[in-house]
Design a protein around this motif. Structure first.
Motif, mmCIF file in Angstrom:
data_model
loop_
_atom_site.group_PDB
_atom_site.id
_atom_site.type_symbol
_atom_site.label_atom_id
_atom_site.label_comp_id
_atom_site.label_asym_id
_atom_site.label_seq_id
_atom_site.Cartn_x
_atom_site.Cartn_y
_atom_site.Cartn_z
ATOM 1 N N VAL A 225 0.859 -1.188 0.000
ATOM 2 C CA VAL A 225 0.000 0.000 0.000
ATOM 3 C C VAL A 225 0.892 1.234 0.000
ATOM 4 O O VAL A 225 1.922 1.267 0.668
ATOM 5 C CB VAL A 225 -0.897 0.042 1.263
ATOM 6 N N THR A 226 0.493 2.240 -0.741
ATOM 7 C CA THR A 226 1.189 3.522 -0.688
ATOM 8 C C THR A 226 0.165 4.637 -0.820
ATOM 9 O O THR A 226 -0.838 4.484 -1.514
ATOM 10 C CB THR A 226 2.277 3.624 -1.776
ATOM 11 N N ARG A 227 0.427 5.741 -0.120
ATOM 12 C CA ARG A 227 -0.553 6.830 -0.075
ATOM 13 C C ARG A 227 0.110 8.193 -0.176
ATOM 14 O O ARG A 227 1.221 8.390 0.313
ATOM 15 C CB ARG A 227 -1.321 6.843 1.245
ATOM 16 N N ALA A 286 0.921 -1.532 -11.812
ATOM 17 C CA ALA A 286 1.083 -0.441 -10.854
ATOM 18 C C ALA A 286 0.887 0.927 -11.497
ATOM 19 O O ALA A 286 0.494 1.880 -10.835
ATOM 20 C CB ALA A 286 2.458 -0.516 -10.194
ATOM 21 N N LEU A 287 1.189 1.033 -12.791
ATOM 22 C CA LEU A 287 1.053 2.318 -13.499
ATOM 23 C C LEU A 287 -0.377 2.578 -13.955
ATOM 24 O O LEU A 287 -0.642 3.559 -14.653
ATOM 25 C CB LEU A 287 2.015 2.382 -14.690
ATOM 26 N N SER A 288 -1.301 1.709 -13.559
ATOM 27 C CA SER A 288 -2.713 1.930 -13.869
ATOM 28 C C SER A 288 -3.109 3.337 -13.392
ATOM 29 O O SER A 288 -2.620 3.814 -12.368
ATOM 30 C CB SER A 288 -3.549 0.868 -13.143
ATOM 31 N N PRO A 289 -3.934 4.061 -14.164
ATOM 32 C CA PRO A 289 -4.790 3.596 -15.263
ATOM 33 C C PRO A 289 -4.165 3.695 -16.655
ATOM 34 O O PRO A 289 -4.852 3.475 -17.641
ATOM 35 C CB PRO A 289 -5.986 4.546 -15.155
ATOM 36 N N SER A 290 -2.872 4.016 -16.739
ATOM 37 C CA SER A 290 -2.252 4.106 -18.063
ATOM 38 C C SER A 290 -1.932 2.706 -18.596
ATOM 39 O O SER A 290 -1.753 1.759 -17.822
ATOM 40 C CB SER A 290 -0.971 4.937 -17.991
ATOM 41 N N LYS A 291 -1.846 2.570 -19.934
ATOM 42 C CA LYS A 291 -1.460 1.315 -20.570
ATOM 43 C C LYS A 291 0.048 1.304 -20.783
ATOM 44 O O LYS A 291 0.662 2.346 -21.043
ATOM 45 C CB LYS A 291 -2.181 1.144 -21.912
ATOM 46 N N ALA A 328 6.097 3.539 -8.179
ATOM 47 C CA ALA A 328 7.449 3.147 -7.772
ATOM 48 C C ALA A 328 7.476 2.708 -6.312
ATOM 49 O O ALA A 328 8.122 1.720 -5.948
ATOM 50 C CB ALA A 328 8.416 4.309 -7.994
ATOM 51 N N LYS A 329 6.763 3.422 -5.451
ATOM 52 C CA LYS A 329 6.693 3.046 -4.032
ATOM 53 C C LYS A 329 5.958 1.724 -3.851
ATOM 54 O O LYS A 329 6.331 0.906 -3.007
ATOM 55 C CB LYS A 329 5.997 4.149 -3.238
ATOM 56 N N LEU A 330 4.910 1.513 -4.649
ATOM 57 C CA LEU A 330 4.127 0.284 -4.537
ATOM 58 C C LEU A 330 4.972 -0.931 -4.902
ATOM 59 O O LEU A 330 4.917 -1.968 -4.242
ATOM 60 C CB LEU A 330 2.905 0.375 -5.452
ATOM 61 N N VAL A 331 5.770 -0.792 -5.962
ATOM 62 C CA VAL A 331 6.602 -1.903 -6.457
ATOM 63 C C VAL A 331 7.896 -2.025 -5.662
ATOM 64 O O VAL A 331 8.424 -3.123 -5.464
ATOM 65 C CB VAL A 331 6.893 -1.714 -7.963
ATOM 66 N N GLY A 332 8.414 -0.868 -5.214
ATOM 67 C CA GLY A 332 9.694 -0.871 -4.512
ATOM 68 C C GLY A 332 10.883 -0.752 -5.440
ATOM 69 O O GLY A 332 12.012 -1.014 -5.032
ATOM 70 N N TRP A 333 10.638 -0.341 -6.701
ATOM 71 C CA TRP A 333 11.694 -0.148 -7.684
ATOM 72 C C TRP A 333 11.552 1.239 -8.307
ATOM 73 O O TRP A 333 10.454 1.801 -8.338
ATOM 74 C CB TRP A 333 11.596 -1.195 -8.807
ATOM 75 N N LYS A 334 12.685 1.772 -8.818
ATOM 76 C CA LYS A 334 12.617 3.013 -9.582
ATOM 77 C C LYS A 334 11.925 2.726 -10.918
ATOM 78 O O LYS A 334 12.087 1.639 -11.482
ATOM 79 C CB LYS A 334 14.023 3.561 -9.852
#
Length: 374
Positions: A225-227, A286-291, A328-334
């Motif tokens: 989770v990230t906010r 994670a980049l939703s809503p973009s494709k 990026a925070k949700l995945v933990g990667w840049k």
């Protein structure tokens, strides 16, 4: 003290959960100090309170010795045997020395000790209750506010909600009901201090656990989770049951479940994405809503390079980079995002540089051959 006093201790034990034996032991310890202070005694004494009648007795404790040097602490073997024939050297003899008016002192001391112990016990009970609820949600009523905190009544205690932990633009008045996340519980001289937050990512996680039965029973798991409180949040979910759609379970019928949470968070936008062990797929989600068109993983830099359609670049990045930052925070990667045109241009540039390098190598080879011929 009397039978009524013992009955009162029994009642306290039932109502407050404070052990009667612990209270009596504390009173006995306090009475020892009271006896020495009021009667200027340096004796080694023991106070005994009868658990049934409440009667208080004071006993001087003296060691049995051959030669008495301090009669306040020692007794001869001969004198000890007059009390009871079984005493031997180094035994401890107890002689009752209860003063005539000791009942008045005992009553005053008992009242003070019981009051203090009730306060300490209640604080301890409240602390134990809330320390076990760290990282959980509570609902309370705002009682007052100052320049630093909102003071929230939780029933058993008053919690502190720092103004900095309220969501942007959020103001509370006396009597407002507030739902918040317990970040930490500390002991203090005034009792337990419970600190709350409305901005912590854990609040979002707990709200989903309350609203989504599949999360509560473990069928659906919240992976991360990230906010950015009050603006936007992302939550990655995974289903342990192939027949249960984790995103659909969180959204609910006609979006009812997620809308309840959005309402509680004052309109904060929530992106619910599907977690995947495949990092490329997880980054895309994670980049939703973009494709996403393409993802390259650069392990050594712990970075994902992402290509998106030209018309979706701004959507992927988000306002002031918010979508990319949260992803990026949700995945933990840049995450490095490019649109297709930039990606093609850079690819062509690489190809051109490669061709130039090959041309230079050919020219250099011809020059060497000419030198050899001459």
């Amino acid at each position: 003290m009397n039978v009524e006093f013992i009955e009162a201790l029994n009642q306290l034990e039932k109502e407050k959960g404070i052990s009667k034996d612990i209270l009596i032991e504390a009173i006995e310890a306090a009475l020892i100090s009271g006896y020495k202070r009021n009667f200027h005694s340096a004796q080694n004494v023991r106070v005994d309170i009868d658990r049934d009648s409440g009667q208080v007795r004071v006993y001087a404790r003296k060691a049995v010795v051959e030669e008495v040097l301090d009669p306040r602490l020692e007794i001869s073997l001969e004198a000890a045997k007059e009390i009871h024939h079984s005493y031997e050297l180094d035994d401890i003899v107890e002689i009752e020395v209860t003063p005539a008016d000791f009942g008045r002192i005992a009553a005053q001391t008992a009242k003070q000790v019981v009051t203090q112990r009730i306060r300490e016990a209640e604080r301890s009970i409240v602390y134990e209750e809330f320390v076990d609820r760290e990282d959980d949600i509570v609902t309370g009523i705002v009682q007052r506010t100052d320049t630093r905190y909102y003071y929230v009544d939780l029933g058993r205690t008053e919690a502190l909600l720092p103004h900095a932990e309220a969501m942007p633009g959020e103001k509370f008045q006396h009597g407002d009901r507030v739902k918040a996340y317990i970040t930490k519980v500390e002991k203090s001289t005034k009792g337990p201090q419970v600190f709350l937050s409305r901005t912590h990512p854990g609040l979002l996680k707990r709200l989903f656990e309350l609203e989504v039965p599949e999360i509560y029973d473990g069928t659906v798991e919240i992976k991360s989770v990230t906010r950015e409180a009050g603006q936007r949040s992302k939550i990655a979910v995974h289903s342990h049951d192939a027949d249960v759609d984790p995103v659909g379970a969180c959204v609910g019928h006609r979006g009812l479940r997620v809308q309840t949470i959005v309402k509680e968070l004052r309109g904060e936008k929530i992106d619910i994405v599907r977690y995947s062990d495949d990092l490329k797929e997880f980054v895309s989600n994670a980049l939703s809503p973009s494709k996403v068109v393409h993802v390259d993983i650069i392990e050594r830099e712990k970075m994902a390079r992402v290509v998106v359609p030209d018309h979706q670049l701004s959507l992927a990045i988000g306002k002031e980079g918010q979508n990319a930052r949260l992803a990026a925070k949700l995945v933990g990667w840049k995450i490095d995002i490019k649109n297709e045109s930039e990606f093609d241009a850079s690819a062509h540039q690489v190809e051109d540089e490669k061709s130039d390098d090959e041309g230079e190598e050919v020219t250099a080879s011809l020059a060497i051959e000419k030198e050899l011929e001459s």
